[in-house]
Scaffold this motif. Structure first.
Motif, mmCIF file in Angstrom:
data_model
loop_
_atom_site.group_PDB
_atom_site.id
_atom_site.type_symbol
_atom_site.label_atom_id
_atom_site.label_comp_id
_atom_site.label_asym_id
_atom_site.label_seq_id
_atom_site.Cartn_x
_atom_site.Cartn_y
_atom_site.Cartn_z
ATOM 1 N N TYR A 69 -14.805 38.232 69.594
ATOM 2 C CA TYR A 69 -14.106 38.769 68.433
ATOM 3 C C TYR A 69 -15.060 39.606 67.589
ATOM 4 C CZ TYR A 69 -10.393 35.363 69.406
ATOM 5 O OH TYR A 69 -9.402 34.642 70.002
ATOM 6 N N TYR B 148 -11.165 33.475 79.303
ATOM 7 C CA TYR B 148 -11.514 32.503 78.268
ATOM 8 C C TYR B 148 -11.585 33.292 76.965
ATOM 9 C CZ TYR B 148 -14.005 28.834 75.758
ATOM 10 O OH TYR B 148 -14.361 27.870 74.849
ATOM 11 N N PHE C 185 -12.575 33.162 73.721
ATOM 12 C CA PHE C 185 -13.673 33.375 72.776
ATOM 13 C C PHE C 185 -14.880 32.543 73.197
ATOM 14 C CE2 PHE C 185 -15.265 32.675 68.172
ATOM 15 C CZ PHE C 185 -16.095 33.788 68.256
ATOM 16 N N ASP D 276 -16.278 29.914 70.760
ATOM 17 C CA ASP D 276 -15.292 28.996 70.201
ATOM 18 C C ASP D 276 -15.958 27.660 69.845
ATOM 19 O OD1 ASP D 276 -12.811 28.005 69.421
ATOM 20 O OD2 ASP D 276 -12.392 27.203 71.412
ATOM 21 N N ASN E 267 -16.506 23.524 76.191
ATOM 22 C CA ASN E 267 -15.229 24.215 76.015
ATOM 23 C C ASN E 267 -14.855 25.116 77.189
ATOM 24 O OD1 ASN E 267 -14.786 23.016 73.528
ATOM 25 N ND2 ASN E 267 -15.697 24.701 72.367
#
Length: 224
Positions: free
Chosen positions: A144, A173, A175, A178, A205
């Motif tokens: 981002y 995936y 981000f 994250d 994650n």
């Protein structure tokens, strides 16, 4: 006597044929069981900037896969400061042809430098399509844009990754950072790079998607 030899010949042929078929089956099974060669292709977030040996993304991912008994070899192809364009330019020598799959983690530096999203999109598209041409499976890790670059830039940049994943059909995936980006306790003093503990969160994650990537490789091997 003359009737015995043809029978023996047929029997021998069946034995040889069974051996060949069995050998082929075993070869296929052996190939399917071979470790999956997985390349982590990215920037400083992949390279392990500011971290001790063994604490970076590739090393921690390798350790987790080993713990879970998943046969895979993780290669660190991260270069600190790299942009998507830089990654595109070094792809041919950074990602070996022998690799079965690639985690593509690039674009963070593009956003930090305010690179035109069209340039980033073009470079990432070339990277992903080139890997697909090679027959290598891809997991695209999204990024981002920092909010200080404005809504217009953020919308254009943030759309790159889901759009590309949809267009090319690769695993996605959303981000890479994250669970880390908004937690200062998981970042180094520069406020950008994860600590060892932050990398552990990243690995936790993204691991399900990495397992899915490895499963895709094994499924394709089983069909060969």
């Amino acid at each position: 006597m003359n009737t015995i030899w043809p029978a023996l010949a047929i029997g021998l042929a069946l034995v040889i044929s069974a051996g060949i078929m069995g050998g082929g089956l075993m070869t296929g099974r052996a190939q399917a069981a071979e470790p999956v060669e997985l390349v982590a292709f990215g920037d400083s977030l992949t390279a392990g900037y500011g971290l001790a040996s063994g604490a970076g993304f590739a090393d921690q991912l390798q350790a987790r896969l080993d713990e879970e008994g998943i046969a895979a070899k993780v290669i660190n192809a991260g270069v600190s400061g790299d942009t998507a364009t830089g990654g595109q330019q070094r792809l041919e020598w950074s990602v070996p042809e022998s690799a079965d799959a690639v985690i593509v983690e690039l674009g963070a530096n593009d956003a930090l430098r305010g690179v035109d999203p069209k340039v980033t999109r073009a470079a990432l598209t070339k990277i992903v399509t080139r890997l697909q041409e090679r027959g290598q499976k891809v997991l695209l890790a999204g990024m981002y844009a920092p909010p200080n670059l404005g809504d217009e830039y953020g919308e254009a940049f943030n759309a790159i990754y889901p759009d590309l994943a949809k267009e090319t059909g690769v695993l996605f995936y959303p981000f890479f950072l994250d669970g880390v980006a908004l937690d200062d306790s998981l970042k180094q003093p520069d406020g950008l790079h994860p600590t060892k503990e932050g990398v552990t969160v990243i690995v936790d994650n993204i691991l399900p998607k990495v397992k899915e990537l490895i499963a895709e490789v094994r499924e394709e091997r089983a069909q060969e």
